[in-house]
Design an enzyme around this catalytic site. Structure first.
Site, short mmCIF file in Angstrom:
data_model
loop_
_atom_site.label_atom_id
_atom_site.label_comp_id
_atom_site.label_asym_id
_atom_site.label_seq_id
_atom_site.Cartn_x
_atom_site.Cartn_y
_atom_site.Cartn_z
N HIS A 1 -7.90 15.18 11.28
CA HIS A 1 -8.73 13.98 11.13
C HIS A 1 -9.34 14.01 9.75
CE1 HIS A 1 -10.94 10.53 12.64
NE2 HIS A 1 -12.03 11.01 12.06
N HIS B 1 -15.34 6.61 8.79
CA HIS B 1 -14.00 7.00 9.25
C HIS B 1 -13.56 6.06 10.37
CE1 HIS B 1 -15.27 9.53 12.97
NE2 HIS B 1 -16.29 8.79 12.60
N CYS C 1 -7.10 7.11 10.86
CA CYS C 1 -8.03 7.80 9.95
C CYS C 1 -7.47 7.95 8.53
CB CYS C 1 -8.41 9.16 10.53
SG CYS C 1 -7.08 10.37 10.65
#
Length: 343
Positions: free
Chosen positions: A307, A319, A259
């Site tokens: 994240h 993402h 990520c």
């Protein structure tokens, strides 16, 4: 003396007590079995999906620790190289000083055989001798200064070598940390894969289609605002080019991403250098409310910013979700948002 031991119930010997306990255990087991048999058949897949989601979240946090350790290792390698280069320069300077001082001492020894008072008596020109003696005194003082400088250079070299040794030890400790984090990630991802593989096909497909929390509606109404800057526009164009590329933990492109690696790579295409981890990226710019998010803003999730994705407009982020799921669009509210950062 009064005894505080509980007395045995009258008429209940050891064999009888064992029988009662065994019967109670059997009853409890039967009750548990009945409860399990009456459980919703959807609970098992749902529980497995929740465990997979938790494992991915834990693996992601470990991945960010791995990335941070790797970034720290790069910094330590740079420090070690600079220290080693400085030590080499100090050693070369020390060698030159030793050579020069040794040559001067040898020359003075070869030319200084006569006692100074006898040389004065034998000199045909006492004034010239006195001038030379004064010069010799200055040279002697100069040699003493050179000797002090040589000693200082030796101390400096020893200090530099000690710094290099400490930097090397730090690097070795950091390498061990990287290895530990890597093993943690691998264990969690392997366990998540086992759980996913054990799910029925329909449940597995449902998990892979859905966002990790299923909270698709957990975001406010958002206006379609333009990107916050020209570099944000360039980063959005770059992140769109990454759609469909695989999630690879610890990777920052171009063939695959985790990520934070995706965010770092996308902004690098726009000429902006971001830190490696999602925790550091959330502080790489100015924080704004989610309701004012613009394309190119970084959206960090969960309180620990474990994240991160990029807002691209229309209530969507791009993402790198988790292993097995390629870079993709998801609603910005897929997980609890902890911050929005404008670069």
């Amino acid at each position: 003396m009064v005894s505080h031991r509980r007395s045995t119930q009258p008429g209940l010997n050891r064999g009888a007590r064992v029988t009662v306990l065994s019967a109670a255990a059997a009853t409890a087991a039967a009750t548990l079995g009945a409860a399990t048999a009456n459980a919703d058949p959807q609970d098992a897949p749902r529980t497995a999906r929740a465990r997979v989601d938790r494992l991915y979240s834990e693996a992601e946090r470990a991945t960010e620790q791995y990335n941070k350790a790797g970034e720290n290792a790069d910094r330590l390698r740079g420090e070690l190289k600079r220290t080693q280069d400085r030590a080499a320069r100090d050693q070369e300077h020390l060698n030159r000083m030793r050579t020069a001082l040794g040559s001067a001492v040898s020359a003075q020894y070869r030319s200084g055989g006569l006692d100074p008072s006898l040389a004065l008596l034998l000199s045909s020109d006492p004034d010239t001798y006195l001038d030379r003696a004064a010069t010799l005194d200055r040279l002697t003082e100069h040699r003493a200064t050179e000797l002090r400088q040589l000693q200082q250079a030796q101390r400096s070299l020893a200090q530099t070598r000690a710094e290099a040794a400490r930097a090397l030890a730090d690097l070795e400790r950091n390498r061990a940390a990287v290895t530990r984090h890597k093993r943690t990630v691998e264990r969690k991802l392997a366990r998540a894969k086992q759980l996913l593989d054990a799910l029925p096909g329909a449940d597995r497909a449902d998990f892979e289609r859905s966002s990790r929390s299923g909270r698709y509606d957990a975001f406010p109404a958002m206006a379609d605002l333009p990107a916050g800057s020209a570099r944000a526009t360039a980063a959005v164009l770059a992140v769109r080019q990454a759609l469909g590329r695989p999630y690879i933990w610890g990777a920052n492109g171009p063939g695959g991403f985790d990520c934070s690696g995706l965010m770092q790579w996308a902004y690098a295409q726009a000429g902006v250098s971001l830190p490696r981890t999602s925790q550091a990226q959330r502080y790489a710019g100015r924080m704004v409310p989610l309701s004012e998010a613009r394309p190119g803003d970084l959206v960090a999730y969960r309180a620990d910013a474990g994240h991160i994705g990029m807002y691209v407009g229309n209530g969507q982020v791009i993402h790198a979700p988790y292993p097995g799921a390629p870079v993709r669009y998801d609603p910005v509210g897929m997980m609890p948002v902890s911050s929005v950062t404008r670069i």
